[in-house]
Design a protein around this motif. Structure first.
Motif, PDB file in Angstrom:
ATOM      1  N   CYS A 196     -62.352  13.073  26.752  1.00  0.00           N
ATOM      2  CA  CYS A 196     -62.399  11.773  27.422  1.00  0.00           C
ATOM      3  C   CYS A 196     -61.101  11.015  27.142  1.00  0.00           C
ATOM      4  CB  CYS A 196     -63.553  10.918  26.912  1.00  0.00           C
ATOM      5  SG  CYS A 196     -65.093  11.808  26.615  1.00  0.00           S
TER       6      CYS A 196
ATOM      7  N   THR B 147     -58.798   7.398  28.724  1.00  0.00           N
ATOM      8  CA  THR B 147     -58.782   6.281  29.672  1.00  0.00           C
ATOM      9  C   THR B 147     -57.376   5.793  29.971  1.00  0.00           C
ATOM     10  OG1 THR B 147     -59.096   4.719  27.852  1.00  0.00           O
ATOM     11  CG2 THR B 147     -61.069   5.500  28.994  1.00  0.00           C
TER      12      THR B 147
ATOM     13  N   GLN C  42     -53.346   3.119  25.764  1.00  0.00           N
ATOM     14  CA  GLN C  42     -54.028   2.114  24.945  1.00  0.00           C
ATOM     15  C   GLN C  42     -52.996   1.046  24.574  1.00  0.00           C
ATOM     16  OE1 GLN C  42     -55.042   2.784  20.676  1.00  0.00           O
ATOM     17  NE2 GLN C  42     -57.170   2.744  21.396  1.00  0.00           N
TER      18      GLN C  42
ATOM     19  N   LEU D 142     -65.525   7.146  23.405  1.00  0.00           N
ATOM     20  CA  LEU D 142     -65.442   6.979  24.847  1.00  0.00           C
ATOM     21  C   LEU D 142     -66.564   7.755  25.540  1.00  0.00           C
ATOM     22  CD1 LEU D 142     -61.574   7.451  25.194  1.00  0.00           C
ATOM     23  CD2 LEU D 142     -62.853   5.330  24.792  1.00  0.00           C
TER      24      LEU D 142
ATOM     25  N   GLU E 139     -66.596  11.251  31.729  1.00  0.00           N
ATOM     26  CA  GLU E 139     -66.933  11.199  33.151  1.00  0.00           C
ATOM     27  C   GLU E 139     -67.418  12.554  33.648  1.00  0.00           C
ATOM     28  OE1 GLU E 139     -63.547   9.798  35.259  1.00  0.00           O
ATOM     29  OE2 GLU E 139     -63.473   7.854  34.220  1.00  0.00           O
TER      30      GLU E 139
END
Length: 358
Positions: free
Chosen positions: A49, A51, A54, A66, A69
């Motif tokens: 995972c 995103t 940061q 996290l 998905e």
């Protein structure tokens, strides 16, 4: 231009929580003026995972967990490669994955296939150092003293436990320690003072690994040394944890509020230099690069025994490795991370000169 830094943490391992603690400290220390930081959390099911960048350091360990998905490991890895690793610019990975599926050469091999520089030991040294039984074989060949030990696999125990018990009684005796061959953080380890505890300890160790090591106890002190570098490794001043428990187990390492570090450790004349030389010898015997922590026992007669090599020592607030460097030469936590990244880029650059065609 900033360097893209991929911080891998969590992992499919019983040391998952230890990895989160390490990652929290590292992510708070990284200089974001120099690095674009991409945290990549690996769940205990092996799902990747990420995103993106940061921007700010995490406020808590909970923020690091996290939600994936994708619901399969291949899809999650594929998504991470497409969304994160395809970013333009200079790249380096910082694996903070303790134990199996991270410290054992698996992730290191993946980084090799991606041709991305990564911090720490390579595929071979990661695999060798995580396996305590193999480590002991190579340390013996290198002529470095270690405690008496026996190693066997679960099928051997099932087929000839009587003979193995006889061997342990004659060579090891009590007290002794039973350890899973390929784990850290004292998980699955038992201190055994009699046959009943030994049998229970063997049963416990086999829950975590199909191979284990039984070691004779050395009455004395446990001394640690931080080693850093590639071809010309350096050893820190030795350090020692002062603790109340006879067995330095998981709770003692991570939960004991009265745990005290002694760095440099108070040692008789000449012993510190001997420990540092042996630490470098062991590091090179195991083909290490980047970093490792080398642990020794020092008995009451001044004899030195190598205990183990940790190729990915913890970087938590109570971890010895960064403290030893700070008290050896003033290297700060952030500076230490950058030095390790420099070693990663140097090793990666050297490998680019290898020819793969005739």
């Amino acid at each position: 231009m900033k360097i893209n830094l991929y911080v891998l943490y969590g992992g499919k391992s019983v040391e998952h929580e230890v990895s989160l603690r390490t990652a929290l400290t590292v992510l708070r220390a990284v200089d974001r003026r120099k690095f674009d930081v991409y945290p990549i959390y690996i769940t205990q099911d092996g799902l990747w995972c990420g995103t993106g960048v940061q921007e700010l350091p995490p406020g808590s360990m909970e923020e690091l967990v996290l939600v994936p998905e994708e619901n399969t490991v291949p899809h999650s890895i594929g998504a991470a490669l497409l969304k994160l690793f395809l970013v333009e610019g200079k790249k380096v990975a910082l694996p903070l994955l303790h134990g199996s599926n991270g410290e054992d050469g698996t992730v290191q091999g993946f980084m090799e296939l991606l041709n991305i520089a990564y911090v720490g030991n390579g595929v071979l040294s990661s695999a060798l150092t995580l396996d305590k039984a193999v480590t002991k074989q190579l340390i013996e060949q290198a002529g470095i003293r270690q405690t008496e030990h026996v190693s066997f696999r679960i099928h051997e125990w099932r087929e000839k436990n009587g003979l193995l018990l006889e061997e342990m009684m004659s060579r090891i005796g009590f007290p002794c320690y039973v350890k899973p061959a390929s784990l850290g953080s004292s998980i699955g380890i038992s201190r055994c003072e009699d046959l009943a505890r030994l049998l229970a300890g063997i049963e416990t160790a086999f829950r975590y690994d199909d191979k284990l090591v039984v070691e004779k106890e050395v009455a004395g002190r446990e001394i640690q040394v931080a080693v850093m570098g590639n071809e010309r490794p350096l050893a820190s001043f030795p350090g020692e944890f002062i603790h109340r428990s006879r067995f330095f187990d998981f709770e003692s390492k991570y939960e004991d509020k009265e745990l005290v570090m002694s760095v440099p450790a108070e040692l008789p004349p000449g012993v510190s230099d001997r420990i540092r030389r042996n630490a470098v010898d062991a590091y090179q015997a195991l083909c290490c690069s980047g970093l490792a922590r080398v642990d020794f026992f020092l008995d009451g007669e001044g004899e030195l025994y190598l205990n183990e090599i940790n190729a990915l020592p913890g970087f938590t607030a109570t971890s010895m490795y960064p403290v030893m460097w700070e008290r050896t030469n003033g290297t700060t936590y952030a500076e230490l991370i950058e030095k390790l990244i420099d070693y990663a880029f140097t090793r990666h650059a050297d490998k680019q000169g290898i020819q793969y065609t005739r």
